[in-house]
Write an enzyme that holds these catalytic residues in place. Structure first.
Site, PDB file in Angstrom:
ATOM      1  N   ASP A  65      46.824  22.807  41.109  1.00 23.28           N
ATOM      2  CA  ASP A  65      47.143  23.995  41.898  1.00 23.28           C
ATOM      3  C   ASP A  65      48.496  24.526  41.426  1.00 23.28           C
ATOM      4  O   ASP A  65      49.509  23.819  41.542  1.00 23.28           O
ATOM      5  CB  ASP A  65      47.191  23.587  43.380  1.00 23.28           C
ATOM      6  CG  ASP A  65      47.506  24.744  44.304  1.00 23.28           C
ATOM      7  OD1 ASP A  65      47.972  25.806  43.826  1.00 23.28           O
ATOM      8  OD2 ASP A  65      47.312  24.583  45.526  1.00 23.28           O
ATOM      9  N   SER A 148      48.623  43.254  37.434  1.00 22.45           N
ATOM     10  CA  SER A 148      47.594  44.216  37.823  1.00 22.45           C
ATOM     11  C   SER A 148      48.232  45.590  38.023  1.00 22.45           C
ATOM     12  O   SER A 148      49.433  45.679  38.334  1.00 22.45           O
ATOM     13  CB  SER A 148      46.996  43.761  39.156  1.00 22.45           C
ATOM     14  OG  SER A 148      46.323  44.823  39.798  1.00 22.45           O
ATOM     15  N   TYR A 162      49.187  41.394  47.693  1.00 22.77           N
ATOM     16  CA  TYR A 162      48.860  41.067  46.297  1.00 22.77           C
ATOM     17  C   TYR A 162      49.775  41.863  45.359  1.00 22.77           C
ATOM     18  O   TYR A 162      50.373  41.298  44.434  1.00 22.77           O
ATOM     19  CB  TYR A 162      47.390  41.427  46.088  1.00 22.77           C
ATOM     20  CG  TYR A 162      46.853  41.358  44.676  1.00 22.77           C
ATOM     21  CD1 TYR A 162      46.628  40.138  44.048  1.00 22.77           C
ATOM     22  CD2 TYR A 162      46.514  42.529  43.990  1.00 22.77           C
ATOM     23  CE1 TYR A 162      46.089  40.099  42.764  1.00 22.77           C
ATOM     24  CE2 TYR A 162      45.972  42.488  42.718  1.00 22.77           C
ATOM     25  CZ  TYR A 162      45.765  41.260  42.104  1.00 22.77           C
ATOM     26  OH  TYR A 162      45.232  41.225  40.841  1.00 22.77           O
ATOM     27  N   LYS A 166      52.551  40.602  42.541  1.00 18.95           N
ATOM     28  CA  LYS A 166      52.476  41.040  41.141  1.00 18.95           C
ATOM     29  C   LYS A 166      53.759  41.773  40.732  1.00 18.95           C
ATOM     30  O   LYS A 166      54.287  41.541  39.644  1.00 18.95           O
ATOM     31  CB  LYS A 166      51.271  41.962  40.926  1.00 18.95           C
ATOM     32  CG  LYS A 166      49.897  41.282  41.048  1.00 18.95           C
ATOM     33  CD  LYS A 166      49.699  40.206  40.005  1.00 18.95           C
ATOM     34  CE  LYS A 166      48.241  39.813  39.823  1.00 18.95           C
ATOM     35  NZ  LYS A 166      48.102  38.583  39.009  1.00 18.95           N
TER      36      LYS A 166
HETATM   37  N1  LIG Z   1      39.387  41.125  38.476  1.00 18.69           N
HETATM   38  C1  LIG Z   1      40.071  42.262  38.345  1.00 18.69           C
HETATM   39  O1  LIG Z   1      39.520  43.373  38.421  1.00 18.69           O
HETATM   40  C2  LIG Z   1      41.558  42.207  38.082  1.00 18.69           C
HETATM   41  C3  LIG Z   1      42.280  43.401  38.007  1.00 18.69           C
HETATM   42  C4  LIG Z   1      43.641  43.368  37.746  1.00 18.69           C
HETATM   43  C5  LIG Z   1      44.271  42.134  37.568  1.00 18.69           C
HETATM   44  N2  LIG Z   1      43.579  40.980  37.671  1.00 18.69           N
HETATM   45  C6  LIG Z   1      44.307  39.714  37.490  1.00 18.69           C
HETATM   46  O2  LIG Z   1      43.724  38.998  36.418  1.00 18.69           O
HETATM   47  C7  LIG Z   1      43.836  37.588  36.664  1.00 18.69           C
HETATM   48  C8  LIG Z   1      42.464  36.957  36.599  1.00 18.69           C
HETATM   49  O3  LIG Z   1      41.599  37.631  37.489  1.00 18.69           O
HETATM   50  P1  LIG Z   1      40.059  37.258  37.573  1.00 18.69           P
HETATM   51  O4  LIG Z   1      39.390  38.354  38.316  1.00 18.69           O
HETATM   52  O5  LIG Z   1      39.576  36.834  36.244  1.00 18.69           O
HETATM   53  O6  LIG Z   1      40.175  35.988  38.555  1.00 18.69           O
HETATM   54  P2  LIG Z   1      39.035  35.023  39.155  1.00 18.69           P
HETATM   55  O7  LIG Z   1      39.320  34.888  40.597  1.00 18.69           O
HETATM   56  O8  LIG Z   1      37.690  35.445  38.705  1.00 18.69           O
HETATM   57  O9  LIG Z   1      39.353  33.636  38.407  1.00 18.69           O
HETATM   58  C9  LIG Z   1      40.611  33.034  38.540  1.00 18.69           C
HETATM   59  C10 LIG Z   1      40.493  31.527  38.621  1.00 18.69           C
HETATM   60  O10 LIG Z   1      41.724  31.066  39.170  1.00 18.69           O
HETATM   61  C11 LIG Z   1      41.461  29.894  39.924  1.00 18.69           C
HETATM   62  N3  LIG Z   1      42.544  29.663  40.888  1.00 18.69           N
HETATM   63  C12 LIG Z   1      42.676  30.214  42.129  1.00 18.69           C
HETATM   64  N4  LIG Z   1      43.767  29.723  42.725  1.00 18.69           N
HETATM   65  C13 LIG Z   1      44.357  28.865  41.844  1.00 18.69           C
HETATM   66  C14 LIG Z   1      45.504  28.045  41.899  1.00 18.69           C
HETATM   67  N5  LIG Z   1      46.291  28.012  42.992  1.00 18.69           N
HETATM   68  N6  LIG Z   1      45.804  27.250  40.830  1.00 18.69           N
HETATM   69  C15 LIG Z   1      45.012  27.276  39.727  1.00 18.69           C
HETATM   70  N7  LIG Z   1      43.897  28.031  39.611  1.00 18.69           N
HETATM   71  C16 LIG Z   1      43.574  28.821  40.671  1.00 18.69           C
HETATM   72  C17 LIG Z   1      40.143  30.161  40.580  1.00 18.69           C
HETATM   73  O11 LIG Z   1      39.489  28.947  40.909  1.00 18.69           O
HETATM   74  C18 LIG Z   1      39.389  30.969  39.514  1.00 18.69           C
HETATM   75  O12 LIG Z   1      38.516  30.165  38.741  1.00 18.69           O
HETATM   76  C19 LIG Z   1      44.523  37.452  38.021  1.00 18.69           C
HETATM   77  O13 LIG Z   1      45.907  37.268  37.842  1.00 18.69           O
HETATM   78  C20 LIG Z   1      44.240  38.776  38.677  1.00 18.69           C
HETATM   79  O14 LIG Z   1      45.208  39.073  39.651  1.00 18.69           O
HETATM   80  C21 LIG Z   1      42.236  40.983  37.921  1.00 18.69           C
END
Ligand SMILES: NC(=O)c1ccc[n+]([C@@H]2O[C@H](COP(=O)([O-])OP(=O)(O)OC[C@H]3O[C@@H](n4cnc5c(N)ncnc54)[C@H](O)[C@@H]3O)[C@@H](O)[C@H]2O)c1
Length: 250
Positions: A65, A148, A162, A166
């Site tokens: 974590d 993001s 959030y 960020k």
């Molecule tokens: N999905 C989008 O549209 C989007 C848009 C802008 C930015 N982002 C950013 O991109 C990054 C990845 O997003 P995503 O959609 O691929 O995420 P996701 O939620 O699909 O996958 C992220 C992974 O992080 C793991 N996780 C959660 N809490 C955790 C912790 N405390 N320690 C370790 N692992 C942990 C989860 O189990 C998950 O497998 C994030 O930083 C997110 O904020 C995503």
């Protein structure tokens, strides 16, 4: 392989069990890095790890974590031991807590305020703190933060907490870039636009509004991180780069 070759480097990607993080881990392995694949959920980390190994790459699953500093320290030590070197490429990708509540700030009760800030800001601080000594000793390091558009632009879509996490971590990375530039360490942020994995109603309308005409894919993020992690990017530090198909230009 000539440019962006990461052979001999050891990377840690947090939250790499699926989507963007998995795309990053795969891309870094493809460029030759040995990759420590972190996720809160061990089975997800192992799945990405298996995918890398199947493609001929080197990886180890290190579930922990990111919000727990002791677990982060132990995880980095485990990764270094398994991969035969200290972490010299750190990608802070974990950023969406399992229980993230969406909604206007006025409706979110105080006990839910910390989660999105904790993972994005303190999660990144924990990993940077654990990785810096090894990078400094070697005189080389790459820190890539995944952020993001919500960290840069005010939006009425229920992501104030959030976005504050960020925005905070982007500022943190800027300061780190200045503090560590003399030690051969760069630190940059990629601010992602909406990814394909986000799904949900109205998503095709959103995609149509993106100049490039589509949502983000894991390999889009992987390619950008591979560049920022490479020896060739040493002149690029302290920046936040929008990676969003042209949705927002600055
Ligand atoms: N999905 C989008 O549209 C989007 C848009 C802008 C930015 N982002 C950013 O991109 C990054 C990845 O997003 P995503 O959609 O691929 O995420 P996701 O939620 O699909 O996958 C992220 C992974 O992080 C793991 N996780 C959660 N809490 C955790 C912790 N405390 N320690 C370790 N692992 C942990 C989860 O189990 C998950 O497998 C994030 O930083 C997110 O904020 C995503």
């Amino acid at each position: 392989m000539s440019m962006f070759d990461l052979t001999g480097h050891v990377a840690l990607v947090t939250g790499a069990g699926q989507n963007a993080g998995a795309g990053i881990a795969l891309a870094l392995a493809e460029q030759g890095a040995a990759v420590a694949v972190n996720d809160l959920r061990a089975e997800r980390a192992e799945a990405t790890c298996a995918e890398i190994q199947k493609a001929g790459g080197t990886a180890v699953a290190v579930p922990f974590d990111v919000t727990d500093l002791d677990a982060v320290r132990a995880g980095l030590a485990r990764a270094g031991e398994a991969l035969g070197g200290h972490i010299d490429i750190l990608v802070n990708n974990a950023g969406i807590p399992a229980d993230m509540g969406y909604g206007p700030f006025r409706d979110i009760t105080p006990e839910r305020w910390r989660g999105p800030v904790e993972i994005n800001l303190f999660g990144a601080m924990n990993c940077v703190h654990a990785a810096l000594p090894g990078m400094r000793q070697a005189g080389w390091g790459r820190i890539v933060q995944i952020s993001s558009g919500a960290g840069r632009t005010g939006l009425a879509i229920g992501v104030a907490l959030y976005g504050s996490g960020k925005g905070g971590v982007e500022s943190f990375v800027r300061h780190i870039s200045q503090e560590e530039a003399g030690a051969g360490i760069t630190a940059n942020t990629l601010a992602l636009g909406l990814m394909q994995s986000a799904g949900g109603p109205g998503i095709s309308d959103i995609a149509a509004g993106i100049p490039v005409g589509r949502l983000g894919r894991p390999e889009d993020v992987g390619a950008a991180v591979a560049f920022l992690a490479s020896p060739e990017s040493s002149w690029l530090t302290g920046q936040t780069i929008d990676l969003n198909g042209g949705s927002v230009t600055r």
